[in-house]
Write a protein that holds these residues in place. Structure first.
Motif, PDB file in Angstrom:
ATOM      1  N   PRO A 167      17.023  -6.188 -10.041  1.00 24.17           N
ATOM      2  CA  PRO A 167      15.816  -6.354  -9.222  1.00 24.17           C
ATOM      3  C   PRO A 167      14.638  -5.598  -9.821  1.00 24.17           C
ATOM      4  N   ALA A 168      13.523  -6.280  -9.897  1.00 23.22           N
ATOM      5  CA  ALA A 168      12.323  -5.646 -10.437  1.00 23.22           C
ATOM      6  C   ALA A 168      11.756  -4.652  -9.427  1.00 23.22           C
ATOM      7  N   LYS A 169      11.297  -3.545  -9.928  1.00 23.95           N
ATOM      8  CA  LYS A 169      10.709  -2.533  -9.054  1.00 23.95           C
ATOM      9  C   LYS A 169       9.357  -3.023  -8.556  1.00 23.95           C
ATOM     10  N   ARG A 170       9.174  -2.940  -7.241  1.00 15.73           N
ATOM     11  CA  ARG A 170       7.933  -3.410  -6.648  1.00 15.73           C
ATOM     12  C   ARG A 170       6.787  -2.467  -7.008  1.00 15.73           C
ATOM     13  N   ARG A 171       5.735  -3.027  -7.524  1.00 15.89           N
ATOM     14  CA  ARG A 171       4.569  -2.245  -7.902  1.00 15.89           C
ATOM     15  C   ARG A 171       3.495  -2.415  -6.840  1.00 15.89           C
ATOM     16  N   LEU A 172       3.168  -1.334  -6.152  1.00 11.31           N
ATOM     17  CA  LEU A 172       2.144  -1.383  -5.130  1.00 11.31           C
ATOM     18  C   LEU A 172       0.801  -0.997  -5.730  1.00 11.31           C
ATOM     19  N   PRO A 173      -0.270  -1.615  -5.257  1.00 13.86           N
ATOM     20  CA  PRO A 173      -1.594  -1.155  -5.705  1.00 13.86           C
ATOM     21  C   PRO A 173      -1.844   0.269  -5.231  1.00 13.86           C
ATOM     22  N   LYS A 174      -2.717   0.939  -5.929  1.00 14.20           N
ATOM     23  CA  LYS A 174      -3.010   2.325  -5.583  1.00 14.20           C
ATOM     24  C   LYS A 174      -3.639   2.401  -4.201  1.00 14.20           C
ATOM     25  N   ARG A 175      -3.088   3.272  -3.356  1.00 16.79           N
ATOM     26  CA  ARG A 175      -3.608   3.448  -2.004  1.00 16.79           C
ATOM     27  C   ARG A 175      -4.445   4.725  -1.947  1.00 16.79           C
ATOM     28  N   GLU A 176      -5.627   4.609  -1.372  1.00 17.80           N
ATOM     29  CA  GLU A 176      -6.492   5.768  -1.213  1.00 17.80           C
ATOM     30  C   GLU A 176      -6.125   6.508   0.072  1.00 17.80           C
ATOM     31  N   ARG A 177      -6.146   7.824  -0.016  1.00 20.61           N
ATOM     32  CA  ARG A 177      -5.844   8.635   1.160  1.00 20.61           C
ATOM     33  C   ARG A 177      -7.036   8.613   2.107  1.00 20.61           C
ATOM     34  N   VAL A 178      -6.770   8.220   3.351  1.00 20.77           N
ATOM     35  CA  VAL A 178      -7.805   8.183   4.387  1.00 20.77           C
ATOM     36  C   VAL A 178      -7.437   9.205   5.454  1.00 20.77           C
ATOM     37  N   PRO A 179      -8.286  10.196   5.708  1.00 25.68           N
ATOM     38  CA  PRO A 179      -7.959  11.215   6.726  1.00 25.68           C
ATOM     39  C   PRO A 179      -7.714  10.572   8.090  1.00 25.68           C
ATOM     40  N   LEU A 180      -6.737  11.107   8.811  1.00 24.22           N
ATOM     41  CA  LEU A 180      -6.434  10.609  10.146  1.00 24.22           C
ATOM     42  C   LEU A 180      -7.549  11.041  11.105  1.00 24.22           C
ATOM     43  N   TYR A 181      -8.039  10.104  11.882  1.00 26.26           N
ATOM     44  CA  TYR A 181      -9.146  10.411  12.793  1.00 26.26           C
ATOM     45  C   TYR A 181      -8.922   9.704  14.121  1.00 26.26           C
ATOM     46  N   VAL A 182      -9.587  10.214  15.165  1.00 25.76           N
ATOM     47  CA  VAL A 182      -9.525   9.603  16.486  1.00 25.76           C
ATOM     48  C   VAL A 182     -10.714   8.671  16.642  1.00 25.76           C
ATOM     49  N   PRO A 183     -10.495   7.386  16.872  1.00 23.59           N
ATOM     50  CA  PRO A 183     -11.621   6.453  17.033  1.00 23.59           C
ATOM     51  C   PRO A 183     -12.485   6.824  18.240  1.00 23.59           C
ATOM     52  N   GLN A 184     -13.723   6.413  18.207  1.00 21.91           N
ATOM     53  CA  GLN A 184     -14.659   6.698  19.294  1.00 21.91           C
ATOM     54  C   GLN A 184     -14.565   5.690  20.432  1.00 21.91           C
ATOM     55  N   LEU A 185     -13.962   4.530  20.164  1.00 22.83           N
ATOM     56  CA  LEU A 185     -13.879   3.476  21.167  1.00 22.83           C
ATOM     57  C   LEU A 185     -12.468   2.922  21.235  1.00 22.83           C
ATOM     58  N   PRO A 186     -12.047   2.421  22.402  1.00 25.88           N
ATOM     59  CA  PRO A 186     -10.730   1.781  22.497  1.00 25.88           C
ATOM     60  C   PRO A 186     -10.682   0.505  21.658  1.00 25.88           C
ATOM     61  N   ASP A 187      -9.481   0.154  21.235  1.00 28.98           N
ATOM     62  CA  ASP A 187      -9.215  -1.097  20.513  1.00 28.98           C
ATOM     63  C   ASP A 187     -10.032  -1.239  19.227  1.00 28.98           C
ATOM     64  N   SER A 188     -10.359  -0.131  18.616  1.00 25.64           N
ATOM     65  CA  SER A 188     -11.043  -0.200  17.322  1.00 25.64           C
ATOM     66  C   SER A 188     -10.086   0.067  16.168  1.00 25.64           C
ATOM     67  N   VAL A 189      -9.092   0.942  16.378  1.00 25.89           N
ATOM     68  CA  VAL A 189      -8.079   1.227  15.363  1.00 25.89           C
ATOM     69  C   VAL A 189      -6.711   1.234  16.031  1.00 25.89           C
ATOM     70  N   TRP A 190      -5.810   0.403  15.543  1.00 29.80           N
ATOM     71  CA  TRP A 190      -4.425   0.388  16.019  1.00 29.80           C
ATOM     72  C   TRP A 190      -3.509   0.872  14.904  1.00 29.80           C
ATOM     73  N   SER A 191      -2.352   1.388  15.306  1.00 33.08           N
ATOM     74  CA  SER A 191      -1.309   1.765  14.355  1.00 33.08           C
ATOM     75  C   SER A 191      -0.044   0.985  14.683  1.00 33.08           C
ATOM     76  N   ALA A 192       0.709   0.606  13.655  1.00 31.02           N
ATOM     77  CA  ALA A 192       1.921  -0.186  13.852  1.00 31.02           C
ATOM     78  C   ALA A 192       3.012   0.308  12.909  1.00 31.02           C
ATOM     79  N   ASP A 193       4.257   0.172  13.359  1.00 26.43           N
ATOM     80  CA  ASP A 193       5.386   0.600  12.531  1.00 26.43           C
ATOM     81  C   ASP A 193       6.664  -0.024  13.076  1.00 26.43           C
TER      82      ASP A 193
END
Length: 274
Positions: A89-115
């Protein structure tokens, strides 16, 4: 062999003929191939490690440039014995991800998290849960439960949420294959929902949903032994109601997600009236 020659007093030639063994092999037993071909094994391992996509002939040509005395048949015999002829199996190569600081949105339903989470029924059958929360007030928006959840299933989940409350501007996720699927990425782009991938191996960058997962596991999955998926779905539904409307959150100053959302709505109305 020794039994034939000693017990039945057969000559060595007849004893070897009975068991199909040559006399030369009896006098000089062959060495183990890993000992005899140790140098070739090391050279093949190095060649495959440096270039995993190379096949046998590329490896053979490379090795014979260094050691012309190594016969291609010998190289192929060792190549097969090392099971290098099987598809790797070929190793999956992911594009480089930039680190984004975790923040609290100012309004509801503007940022969701999923897992995703994984667990098992009493019979040992594995199942998965797909969890979605609102980062603004930590509200649990949806918990999907099934044995398999692919990209198409994610689209149906978000279409349901879209009908109920709309979609966020940003969805924060890890680099799971479901979130990287072409169908889901294309659908999210068509709906104007940006997907913010965290860096691989950095779950703390998605800390809100990771903390939610821990609470859900401790209070639901680890507390009950479920026999059917319907039992998991029902328990998750009732727990979501309690989590959103009754359970106080330290991160919200002791308020529930529902109270925090109501507070934000009241503040928005006051600012508009002013």
């Amino acid at each position: 062999m020794r039994f034939l020659s000693e017990a039945h007093r057969l000559p060595l030639r007849r004893s070897c003929a009975c068991i199909g063994l040559s006399r030369s092999a009896w006098y000089a037993p062959p060495l183990d191939w890993t000992v005899r071909d140790a140098e070739l094994i090391a050279a093949l391992s190095e060649a495959v490690r440096e270039r995993p996509s190379r096949g046998f002939w590329k490896c053979s040509d490379l090795l014979r440039r260094r050691r012309p005395d190594w016969n291609p048949k010998r190289i192929y015999r060792v190549y097969k014995a090392m099971k290098l002829n099987l598809r790797r199996p070929a190793k999956r190569r992911l594009p480089k991800r930039e680190r984004v600081p975790l923040y609290v949105p100012q309004l509801p339903d503007s940022v969701w998290s999923a897992d995703f989470m994984s667990d098992a029924l009493a019979c040992g059958r594995r199942f998965r849960t797909f969890n979605v929360i609102d980062d603004f007030n930590r509200e649990a928006l949806h918990i999907e439960v099934d044995t398999s959840i692919n990209s198409q299933r994610l689209i149906r989940v978000f279409e349901r949420l879209q009908r109920e409350r709309g979609l966020p501007q940003v969805l924060r996720t890890d680099n799971g294959p479901e979130f990287l699927g072409e169908a889901f990425v294309a659908w999210a782009k068509s709906q104007g929902m940006a997907i913010q991938y965290i860096q691989p191996g950095k779950p703390n960058q998605n800390a809100y949903i990771e903390r939610f997962n821990r609470t859900f596991r401790e209070e639901v999955l680890d507390q009950h032994l479920f026999a059917r998926l319907d039992e998991v779905r029902e328990a998750a539904w009732w727990w979501m109601l309690d989590y959103n409307e009754e359970r106080p959150h330290d991160a919200l100053g002791g308020m529930t997600p529902a109270e925090r959302k109501a507070q934000a709505a009241e503040g928005s109305r006051n600012s508009l009236s002013a």
